[in-house]
Each structure stands twice: as structure tokens, then as C-alpha cells.
Design a protein around this motif. Structure first.
Motif, PDB file in Angstrom:
ATOM      1  N   GLN A 190      15.158  -1.323  -0.821  1.00 28.88           N
ATOM      2  CA  GLN A 190      15.357  -1.485   0.624  1.00 28.88           C
ATOM      3  C   GLN A 190      14.038  -1.734   1.352  1.00 28.88           C
ATOM      4  O   GLN A 190      13.993  -1.684   2.585  1.00 28.88           O
ATOM      5  N   ALA A 191      12.979  -1.995   0.597  1.00 32.21           N
ATOM      6  CA  ALA A 191      11.651  -2.120   1.190  1.00 32.21           C
ATOM      7  C   ALA A 191      11.552  -3.253   2.201  1.00 32.21           C
ATOM      8  O   ALA A 191      10.754  -3.196   3.145  1.00 32.21           O
ATOM      9  N   ALA A 234       0.865  -1.182   0.000  1.00 30.63           N
ATOM     10  CA  ALA A 234       0.000   0.000   0.000  1.00 30.63           C
ATOM     11  C   ALA A 234       0.897   1.226   0.000  1.00 30.63           C
ATOM     12  O   ALA A 234       1.708   1.405   0.911  1.00 30.63           O
ATOM     13  N   ALA A 235       0.773   2.060  -1.036  1.00 28.45           N
ATOM     14  CA  ALA A 235       1.665   3.210  -1.184  1.00 28.45           C
ATOM     15  C   ALA A 235       0.875   4.502  -1.324  1.00 28.45           C
ATOM     16  O   ALA A 235      -0.098   4.568  -2.078  1.00 28.45           O
ATOM     17  N   ARG A 253       5.501  -1.021   8.144  1.00 34.43           N
ATOM     18  CA  ARG A 253       5.864   0.128   7.327  1.00 34.43           C
ATOM     19  C   ARG A 253       7.284  -0.048   6.797  1.00 34.43           C
ATOM     20  O   ARG A 253       8.193  -0.483   7.524  1.00 34.43           O
ATOM     21  N   ALA A 254       7.499   0.314   5.551  1.00 36.32           N
ATOM     22  CA  ALA A 254       8.830   0.265   4.940  1.00 36.32           C
ATOM     23  C   ALA A 254       9.528   1.598   5.220  1.00 36.32           C
ATOM     24  O   ALA A 254       9.705   2.435   4.330  1.00 36.32           O
ATOM     25  N   ARG A 255       9.936   1.803   6.453  1.00 39.20           N
ATOM     26  CA  ARG A 255      10.453   3.098   6.898  1.00 39.20           C
ATOM     27  C   ARG A 255      11.745   3.483   6.175  1.00 39.20           C
ATOM     28  O   ARG A 255      11.966   4.659   5.872  1.00 39.20           O
ATOM     29  N   GLU A 297       6.977  13.238   0.358  1.00 33.62           N
ATOM     30  CA  GLU A 297       6.727  12.274   1.432  1.00 33.62           C
ATOM     31  C   GLU A 297       6.185  10.991   0.823  1.00 33.62           C
ATOM     32  O   GLU A 297       5.457  11.021  -0.166  1.00 33.62           O
ATOM     33  N   ALA A 298       6.561   9.877   1.410  1.00 30.35           N
ATOM     34  CA  ALA A 298       6.036   8.584   0.968  1.00 30.35           C
ATOM     35  C   ALA A 298       5.643   7.763   2.190  1.00 30.35           C
ATOM     36  O   ALA A 298       6.335   7.769   3.206  1.00 30.35           O
ATOM     37  N   ARG A 299       4.523   7.088   2.076  1.00 30.29           N
ATOM     38  CA  ARG A 299       4.064   6.157   3.109  1.00 30.29           C
ATOM     39  C   ARG A 299       3.848   4.807   2.452  1.00 30.29           C
ATOM     40  O   ARG A 299       3.063   4.697   1.509  1.00 30.29           O
ATOM     41  N   ILE A 300       4.536   3.813   2.958  1.00 26.86           N
ATOM     42  CA  ILE A 300       4.499   2.491   2.341  1.00 26.86           C
ATOM     43  C   ILE A 300       4.300   1.436   3.421  1.00 26.86           C
ATOM     44  O   ILE A 300       5.057   1.387   4.397  1.00 26.86           O
TER      45      ILE A 300
END
Length: 296
Positions: free
Chosen positions: A261-262, A202-203, A228-230, A214-217
Motif C-alpha cells: 500500500q506504499a 527511506a525507511a 510519507r507512506a502513511r 513504529e515505522a517511518r517511510i
């Protein structure tokens, strides 16, 4: 298979449901809550769960429906997946939720399964918990002692375990509106259209001029809870979104490296469908696709 014997209770109000659950906890009884039943009934039939009682919330008039509450959209726990999909408010204000809900199982399940039931079941292979994590949703729960709010990053505790306390019922979820400049995408890899995700991403990506502000993954099925893929989120900040062409373009390589790097900090499971190293590969590839799509 036939489930083990249990008492069946159908409350006529939310207050009665909270009281029944509190009394069962005081008595030390193992009680399960039934909403749509799409996840619980298979567990009962396989005798992976054998509660002393089943509390059926399916006929309660509330909490149902979708409401626009200004800075967020409130989705009632008993709202079905199909009702979420058909909601214009969801499609317009929180499109990531609509994108992910459209991938949940098949139409038959979406007509019976509930939004809240999927969340409380807390299956890391489920699609909606990852969306809740990516959007920083807030879970509103009620007990006989009142209401409280639980942030999404505290709600999913462990495999099939949520932060709901004894006697608590999920009222609904506050889904924040992220506003203009944001793009969204849900990328899912599964064997068949009705299957659980082997890995899902979910992105949500906010464009800041020509770069990613900004990205939220959030990742599905990469650990005992959605994660979360911080590392990737931080690495994407300030990069130019990958252009459509040119395999040698430097900006495209930077975004791919960041998405590579996810899987950092994850602990993907091994099962009949995939080994951990394959899930790590999928997480990296699917994150790149989701970020590309979300960033336009």
C-alpha cells in the motif's frame, strides 16, 4: 550552452548575504543562491533559469560542519556530501542520512555539492529530502529579521519549490536522533550509479519486542515533493518483522501486504525513465525491501 548574463555577488558574511537577498526582493529582482552549484549550474547552462543576479555563498565560513547537539545532530547547510559521509557523528547517530548520502551521484559531485543546496533545490527525485521527511527533521533558516524553524513536512512545497521566504538563507538542518531499537535503510532504484532515483525509499523501523512498534517511510520521486507512506506506516504497526525464510510464512505475507500500500495517495510523474504505474510498482517492491532491511 552559455548561461544568460547575470550579476555575480559573493558575500563575505551570512549577514551580508541576507541583506543582499532582501534588497533584491524589494527591488523585484530574480536572484538565485549558489552553494555547491551541482544542481543550479546545469539549469543556468540550459537557460532553464536566467536570474538577474547570482549570490555565491560558497566561500562563507559558516554554516558548515556537523555538530552533536544532544537530542539531534545539526548539519550546516554548506557542509558537502562528502563531509557528511566522513562524519563519525552522522554514521553513529543518524545512520539513515549516511546511507542515503552514499547514493548521491558520484564522488566528484559529493565533493562539491552541499547538503543544504540539495535540500533547498527541493527536487523530488533527490535522495536527501525523503530522509529529512522520514526523520522529521527541522530546517533552520535566517533572514535579516532573524531566525525561524520549519518542519520537514512544511519545507517542501512543490516541484523545485521550498518554503524559504524572500531574503531567507538555510542555516542548517536539525536531524533527530531516534535512539536504540531503531533500524534504518535507504533503497534506491536508478538506471546508472550516477543517475537520479527513479524511485527511492527511506525507511526507519523501531522494534518493540517481537513486533514493529513504529515505522517511518518516505518516498523519493513519487510526486511533486517527497511523500510519507502513511498508510503503510499504520499497517505495519504491531506486525512481526518478516522472517528470512519460508515463502508461506504468514508474518512475511502481512508485511508484504502492508508494503503493497506504499503508493497510496501518491501522484508519481511520467517521464523518459518511467511511467506512473511502473513507479507505483517500484514503490511497493522497494518499500518491502527497505522495511525488511530496517527491521533486521
Amino acid at each position: 550552452m552559455i548561461p544568460a548574463a547575470f550579476d555575480y555577488i559573493r558575500p563575505t558574511s551570512l549577514e551580508e548575504a541576507c541583506r543582499v537577498l532582501a534588497e533584491a526582493d524589494s527591488a523585484g529582482d530574480d536572484v538565485k543562491v549558489l552553494a555547491g552549484g551541482q544542481s543550479l549550474l546545469p539549469l543556468l547552462r540550459l537557460r532553464l533559469a536566467y536570474p538577474a543576479a547570482l549570490v555565491d555563498l560558497g566561500r562563507l565560513p559558516e554554516p558548515r560542519g556537523v555538530e552533536d547537539r544532544g537530542d539531534h545532530v545539526f548539519v550546516g547547510a554548506l557542509t558537502t556530501h562528502d563531509e557528511v559521509l566522513r562524519s563519525g557523528v552522522v554514521r553513529e547517530q543518524v545512520p539513515l542520512l549516511a546511507l542515503a548520502t552514499a547514493t548521491v551521484a558520484d564522488p566528484a559531485v559529493r565533493h562539491r555539492g552541499t547538503f543544504g543546496g540539495s535540500m533547498v533545490h527541493a527536487d523530488p527525485a533527490g535522495d536527501l529530502p525523503a530522509v529529512a521527511l522520514a526523520l522529521d527533521c527541522v530546517f533552520v533558516v535566517r533572514s535579516s529579521e532573524g531566525e525561524r524553524e520549519i518542519p520537514a513536512d512544511e519545507f517542501f512545497v512543490d516541484y523545485l519549490e521550498s518554503a524559504l521566504g524572500p531574503g531567507e538563507v538555510l542555516l542548517g538542518v536539525q536531524v533527530p536522533k531516534l535512539g536504540p531499537g531503531w533500524g534504518f535503510h535507504y533503497e534506491k532504484f536508478h538506471r546508472t550509479a550516477q543517475a537520479w532515483a527513479i524511485v527511492g525509499v527511506a525507511a526507519a523501523v523501531r522494534r518493540d519486542g517481537g513486533t514493529i512498534g513504529e515505522a517511518r517511510i518516505a518516498l523519493t520521486n513519487m510526486g511533486p515533493t517527497p511523500v510519507r507512506a502513511r498508510v503503510t506506516e499504520a499497517a505495519l504497526r504491531g506486525l512481526s518483522p518478516a522472517p528470512a525464510g519460508g515463502a508461506g510464512d504468514g508474518a512475511r505475507d502481512q508485511v508484504r501486504d502492508a508494503c503493497g500500500q506504499a503508493d497510496s495517495g501518491t501522484s508519481p510523474p511520467a517521464d523518459l525513465h518511467a511511467k506512473p504505474d511502473y513507479r507505483r510498482h517500484l514503490a511497493r517492491v522497494l518499500t518491502y525491501r527497505a522495511v525488511r532491511a530496517a527491521s533486521g
